[in-house]
Design an enzyme around this catalytic site. Structure first.
Site, PDB file in Angstrom:
ATOM      1  CB  CYS A 181     -10.761  -2.661   0.730  1.00  0.00           C
ATOM      2  SG  CYS A 181     -10.201  -2.062  -0.884  1.00  0.00           S
TER       3      CYS A 181
ATOM      4  CG  ASN B 267      -0.445  -0.233   2.513  1.00  0.00           C
ATOM      5  OD1 ASN B 267       0.600  -0.843   2.683  1.00  0.00           O
ATOM      6  ND2 ASN B 267      -1.136   0.256   3.523  1.00  0.00           N
ATOM      7  CB  ILE B 268       1.666   3.640  -2.335  1.00  0.00           C
ATOM      8  CG1 ILE B 268       2.583   2.442  -2.649  1.00  0.00           C
ATOM      9  CG2 ILE B 268       2.418   4.966  -2.506  1.00  0.00           C
ATOM     10  CD1 ILE B 268       2.993   2.333  -4.113  1.00  0.00           C
ATOM     11  CD  GLU B 269      -1.371   4.818   4.506  1.00  0.00           C
ATOM     12  OE1 GLU B 269      -0.865   5.668   5.262  1.00  0.00           O
ATOM     13  OE2 GLU B 269      -2.094   3.877   4.900  1.00  0.00           O
TER      14      GLU B 269
ATOM     15  CD  GLU C  64      -5.293  -6.052  -1.092  1.00  0.00           C
ATOM     16  OE1 GLU C  64      -4.741  -4.927  -1.036  1.00  0.00           O
ATOM     17  OE2 GLU C  64      -6.045  -6.472  -0.211  1.00  0.00           O
TER      18      GLU C  64
ATOM     19  CB  CYS D 239      -5.273  -1.510  -1.596  1.00  0.00           C
ATOM     20  SG  CYS D 239      -6.578  -0.721  -0.654  1.00  0.00           S
TER      21      CYS D 239
ATOM     22  CB  CYS E 144      -8.645  -4.792  -3.398  1.00  0.00           C
ATOM     23  SG  CYS E 144      -7.534  -3.399  -3.163  1.00  0.00           S
TER      24      CYS E 144
END
Ligand code: THU
Length: 136
Positions: free
Chosen positions: A91, A42-44, A55, A53, A94
């Site tokens: 989620c 995940n990359i925020e 995935e 996310c 995804c």
């Protein structure tokens, strides 16, 4: 590639997570039909909604490289810098992205503590799903 090997690749991917806001690091390892594995984390983002996310990072990397036939995905997540303590299920977004390319029998291995994992299918996680088959 065994399920636990795929889970271990998801754990490896988790170390790449960029999570300054939630503090939850997630890793995914997507197994292509030809045996290739794509990892994602995940990359925020400071603006929150652009966050991606783990995935989806794995799926998009694979699709960009020309893969559209997938066998399974492993997903692990939990507090960054700590061992995983339980399931971190994909989620809804995804699940829908996986549905674009994967059948209902697509396998998901959800890692948990003590090197254990739960095996499920996309059909179980996304019942009565909307997919390209409905675009008639
Ligand atoms: N996250 C994932 O990477 N995958 C999921 O399927 C659930 C949520 C991430 C997004 C965000 O960076 C953090 O977990 C907390 O929601």
């Amino acid at each position: 590639m065994t399920p636990i090997e795929l889970v271990n690749l998801a754990k490896e991917a988790r170390a790449h997570a960029y999570v300054p806001y939630s503090g939850y690091a997630v890793g995914a390892a997507l197994l292509c039909a030809d045996g290739t594995v794509y990892q994602g984390c995940n990359i925020e983002n400071a603006s929150y909604s652009p966050t991606v996310c783990a995935e989806r990072v794995a799926v998009f990397k694979a699709v960009y490289d020309g893969h559209r036939d997938f066998a399974a995905i492993a997903v692990v997540g939990g507090k960054a810098g700590e061992e995983i303590t339980g399931l971190f299920p994909p989620c809804g977004v995804c699940r829908q992205v996986l549905r674009e390319f994967c059948g209902l029998d697509f396998k998901l291995y959800l890692g948990k503590e003590n090197n254990e994992f739960v095996e499920t299918t996309l059909g179980d996680l996304l019942p009565m799903s909307f997919s390209k088959a409905d675009m008639k």
